[in-house]
Motif scaffolding. Structure first.
Motif, PDB file in Angstrom:
ATOM      1  N   TYR A   1     -50.824-108.414 -37.701  1.00  0.00           N
ATOM      2  CA  TYR A   1     -51.034-107.165 -38.446  1.00  0.00           C
ATOM      3  C   TYR A   1     -50.291-106.147 -38.135  1.00  0.00           C
ATOM      4  O   TYR A   1     -49.456-105.451 -38.832  1.00  0.00           O
TER       5      TYR A   1
ATOM      6  N   LYS B   1     -47.265-104.461 -39.946  1.00  0.00           N
ATOM      7  CA  LYS B   1     -47.625-102.924 -40.073  1.00  0.00           C
ATOM      8  C   LYS B   1     -46.203-102.439 -39.864  1.00  0.00           C
ATOM      9  O   LYS B   1     -45.625-101.101 -40.483  1.00  0.00           O
TER      10      LYS B   1
ATOM     11  N   PHE C   1     -43.771-102.767 -42.395  1.00  0.00           N
ATOM     12  CA  PHE C   1     -44.110-101.963 -43.601  1.00  0.00           C
ATOM     13  C   PHE C   1     -43.684-100.527 -43.313  1.00  0.00           C
ATOM     14  O   PHE C   1     -42.928-100.004 -44.316  1.00  0.00           O
TER      15      PHE C   1
ATOM     16  N   ASN D   1     -45.345-111.547 -43.953  1.00  0.00           N
ATOM     17  CA  ASN D   1     -45.104-111.717 -45.289  1.00  0.00           C
ATOM     18  C   ASN D   1     -43.649-111.722 -45.635  1.00  0.00           C
ATOM     19  O   ASN D   1     -42.939-110.885 -45.312  1.00  0.00           O
TER      20      ASN D   1
ATOM     21  N   GLN E   1     -42.013-110.758 -48.114  1.00  0.00           N
ATOM     22  CA  GLN E   1     -41.447-109.555 -48.960  1.00  0.00           C
ATOM     23  C   GLN E   1     -41.193-108.597 -47.987  1.00  0.00           C
ATOM     24  O   GLN E   1     -40.133-108.088 -47.982  1.00  0.00           O
TER      25      GLN E   1
ATOM     26  N   HIS F   1     -37.194-107.460 -47.060  1.00  0.00           N
ATOM     27  CA  HIS F   1     -36.619-105.972 -47.324  1.00  0.00           C
ATOM     28  C   HIS F   1     -36.181-105.641 -45.915  1.00  0.00           C
ATOM     29  O   HIS F   1     -35.159-104.965 -45.770  1.00  0.00           O
TER      30      HIS F   1
ATOM     31  N   ILE G   1     -49.113-116.608 -46.478  1.00  0.00           N
ATOM     32  CA  ILE G   1     -48.683-117.422 -47.518  1.00  0.00           C
ATOM     33  C   ILE G   1     -47.214-117.771 -47.988  1.00  0.00           C
ATOM     34  O   ILE G   1     -46.890-118.210 -49.075  1.00  0.00           O
ATOM     35  N   TYR G   2     -46.401-117.509 -47.000  1.00  0.00           N
ATOM     36  CA  TYR G   2     -44.970-117.629 -47.255  1.00  0.00           C
ATOM     37  C   TYR G   2     -44.391-118.954 -46.412  1.00  0.00           C
ATOM     38  O   TYR G   2     -43.323-119.032 -45.885  1.00  0.00           O
TER      39      TYR G   2
ATOM     40  N   HIS H   1     -44.484-104.954 -53.725  1.00  0.00           N
ATOM     41  CA  HIS H   1     -44.278-105.826 -52.201  1.00  0.00           C
ATOM     42  C   HIS H   1     -44.242-104.900 -51.141  1.00  0.00           C
ATOM     43  O   HIS H   1     -43.304-104.792 -50.514  1.00  0.00           O
TER      44      HIS H   1
ATOM     45  N   PHE I   1     -48.673-100.011 -50.875  1.00  0.00           N
ATOM     46  CA  PHE I   1     -50.122-100.470 -50.433  1.00  0.00           C
ATOM     47  C   PHE I   1     -50.193-101.683 -49.295  1.00  0.00           C
ATOM     48  O   PHE I   1     -49.144-102.517 -49.357  1.00  0.00           O
ATOM     49  N   PHE I   2     -50.797-101.838 -48.557  1.00  0.00           N
ATOM     50  CA  PHE I   2     -50.912-102.385 -47.439  1.00  0.00           C
ATOM     51  C   PHE I   2     -52.210-102.984 -46.915  1.00  0.00           C
ATOM     52  O   PHE I   2     -53.198-102.385 -47.415  1.00  0.00           O
ATOM     53  N   MET I   3     -52.433-104.045 -45.944  1.00  0.00           N
ATOM     54  CA  MET I   3     -53.595-104.292 -45.766  1.00  0.00           C
ATOM     55  C   MET I   3     -54.575-103.470 -44.653  1.00  0.00           C
ATOM     56  O   MET I   3     -55.727-103.718 -44.548  1.00  0.00           O
ATOM     57  N   ASN I   4     -53.911-102.058 -44.731  1.00  0.00           N
ATOM     58  CA  ASN I   4     -54.870-101.190 -43.986  1.00  0.00           C
ATOM     59  C   ASN I   4     -55.950-100.702 -45.107  1.00  0.00           C
ATOM     60  O   ASN I   4     -57.213-100.147 -44.731  1.00  0.00           O
TER      61      ASN I   4
ATOM     62  N   CYS J   1     -51.038-108.686 -55.708  1.00  0.00           N
ATOM     63  CA  CYS J   1     -50.562-110.143 -55.710  1.00  0.00           C
ATOM     64  C   CYS J   1     -49.979-110.613 -54.321  1.00  0.00           C
ATOM     65  O   CYS J   1     -49.490-111.862 -54.199  1.00  0.00           O
ATOM     66  N   GLN J   2     -50.013-109.909 -53.287  1.00  0.00           N
ATOM     67  CA  GLN J   2     -49.246-110.066 -52.146  1.00  0.00           C
ATOM     68  C   GLN J   2     -50.402-110.447 -50.928  1.00  0.00           C
ATOM     69  O   GLN J   2     -50.022-111.101 -50.134  1.00  0.00           O
TER      70      GLN J   2
ATOM     71  N   PRO K   1     -53.928-111.487 -49.751  1.00  0.00           N
ATOM     72  CA  PRO K   1     -55.136-112.080 -50.122  1.00  0.00           C
ATOM     73  C   PRO K   1     -56.419-111.412 -49.180  1.00  0.00           C
ATOM     74  O   PRO K   1     -55.978-110.927 -48.178  1.00  0.00           O
TER      75      PRO K   1
ATOM     76  N   TYR L   1     -50.742-121.732 -56.053  1.00  0.00           N
ATOM     77  CA  TYR L   1     -50.078-121.561 -54.993  1.00  0.00           C
ATOM     78  C   TYR L   1     -49.325-123.003 -54.673  1.00  0.00           C
ATOM     79  O   TYR L   1     -48.166-123.177 -54.381  1.00  0.00           O
TER      80      TYR L   1
ATOM     81  N   GLN M   1     -46.394-118.532 -53.871  1.00  0.00           N
ATOM     82  CA  GLN M   1     -47.106-117.535 -53.958  1.00  0.00           C
ATOM     83  C   GLN M   1     -46.419-116.403 -54.799  1.00  0.00           C
ATOM     84  O   GLN M   1     -47.473-115.547 -55.176  1.00  0.00           O
TER      85      GLN M   1
ATOM     86  N   PHE N   1     -48.543-116.094 -58.101  1.00  0.00           N
ATOM     87  CA  PHE N   1     -49.699-115.210 -58.065  1.00  0.00           C
ATOM     88  C   PHE N   1     -49.577-113.710 -58.982  1.00  0.00           C
ATOM     89  O   PHE N   1     -50.523-113.186 -59.516  1.00  0.00           O
TER      90      PHE N   1
END
Ligand SMILES: [Fe+2]
Lengths: 107, 272
Positions: free
Chosen positions: A4, A8, A11, A58, A60, A64, A94-95, B56, B60-63, B147-148, B150, B225, B230, B233
């Motif tokens: 994670y 981050k 990201f 991930n 994506q 990038h 998932i990649y 992508h 937006f992120f998983m936080n 969609c990235q 889950p 999937y 992926q 999705f």
């Protein structure tokens, strides 16, 4: 294992010009803000695209990031294949790769 | 009724960034498909364009990951990607904050949507805009479906989101255009990039074109999937567009182009 935190960091690097510039100036100063283990730190600092892929970043984010580093498309795909050859299958996310490391689908 | 246009298209970064690496005739067929879609969009003289994207990690992120989000700013910027890599020039895109606010409020009657006064565009929105609004004229309202990262929102909620956008668009006097953008089957950003399940895509497009809600919502993410990768999705954006339009789809082009990593699609849908 802090996928994670590693994600981050990528990201932030991909989307934030201030982080990008700070990273270019002194990557160490940027990565200390993220709770990474040694392997993750090494993957970012090298940078080892294949290892980042295997760690489960991930796709994506990694795509990038590779673009940010100026890595050419076919080279980027090859580095992921080489990463799987060297470090084994993708460990999370998932990649995952569905083809064999010696197969080239396109590019 | 103020929804005036609905369409869907691909947004793969290779479409612009690796443009010259595809066979010329396939590239031309796709580019012509975008041009046809653009003409159809322009004919409806929209006041604003809602783009339902599957971003992508530009915002937006998983936080703190929203299943659904809408922009509520007066301007947006993109692309976040290296401009030489994507080969889409940087632009500031006009927003429509007041219209966004009214649409968001109406959507909230049925779907809890996050609103965003900041939003950066990635290839998922910039590639479509590059073709559909080359002059950077249209006010844009970005929408997103996760969609990235889950867990992903179920397909029936993507339908509900599209339905809510439709009802919201019908409450405002402005002429609203809507473009959903995503891939069908693809394995982007992996060594498998270029793998395309054409049979699966054609079957999905057939269900989409008939606006067969039950058939589209019967897909399961495990099956998507396995058979569509992926990237599959992202059919959530197509499903939302279908829910908004309620009519039949017209596929302008479907062209699998491996070096672009996706079965490249442009389509419009009748609004009923
Ligand atoms: Fe995408």
């Amino acid at each position: 294992m802090s996928l994670y935190q590693l994600s981050k960091l990528m990201f932030d690097l991909n989307r934030d010009n201030a982080v990008k510039e700070a990273f270019r100036a002194d990557p160490r100063q940027v990565i200390v803000k993220y709770d990474l283990d040694d392997e993750e730190r090494r993957a970012i600092m090298d940078p080892d695209i294949g290892l980042l892929y295997v760690l489960g970043v991930n796709g994506q984010l990694l795509m990038h990031y590779a673009a940010l580093l100026g890595i050419e498309w076919s080279d980027y795909l090859q580095r992921m294949r080489d990463g799987v050859k060297m470090h084994g299958p993708v460990r999370a996310g998932i990649y995952t790769m569905t083809t064999s490391p010696d197969e080239k689908v396109a590019g | 009724m103020s929804l005036v246009f609905v369409g869907v298209c691909s947004h793969a970064p290779g479409i612009t960034g690796r443009e010259e690496r595809a066979p010329r005739e396939l590239r031309d067929e796709l580019y012509a498909g975008y041009a046809t879609m653009r003409a159809a969009l322009e004919d409806t003289k929209p006041d604003a364009l809602i783009v339902i994207a599957a971003e992508h990690f530009a915002n937006f992120f998983m936080n703190n990951m929203p299943s659904f989000a809408l922009g509520m700013a007066d301007q947006y910027h993109g692309p976040i990607e290296d401009a030489d890599w994507l080969r889409v020039p940087q632009r500031t895109v006009k927003g429509a904050a007041d219209l966004s606010r009214r649409i968001i409020s109406a959507i909230m009657q049925t779907v809890d949507v996050s609103y965003c006064e900041e939003w950066k565009f990635d290839h998922g929105i910039m590639v479509p805009l590059h073709f559909l609004d080359p002059g950077n004229k249209l006010p844009v309202i970005p929408a997103n479906i996760n969609c990235q990262g889950p867990p992903l929102t179920p397909l029936h909620r993507a339908w509900a989101f599209g339905d809510a956008i439709r009802r919201a668009a019908d409450t405002v006097p402005e002429r609203i255009a809507l473009v959903g953008t995503g891939g069908i089957s693809h394995w982007p950003a992996t060594p498998d990039s270029g793998r395309i399940n054409e049979a699966w895509d054609r079957e999905f497009l057939d269900k989409w074109s008939r606006n067969d809600r039950d058939a589209m919502l019967a897909y399961k993410d495990t099956e998507i999937y396995r058979n569509a990768g992926q990237g599959g999705f992202e059919i959530r954006t197509f499903i939302s567009a279908a829910a908004a339009a309620r009519g039949r789809g017209n596929v302008i082009c479907y062209t699998p182009i491996p070096i672009y990593a996706v079965g490249c699609t442009t389509a419009t849908m009748e609004i009923v």
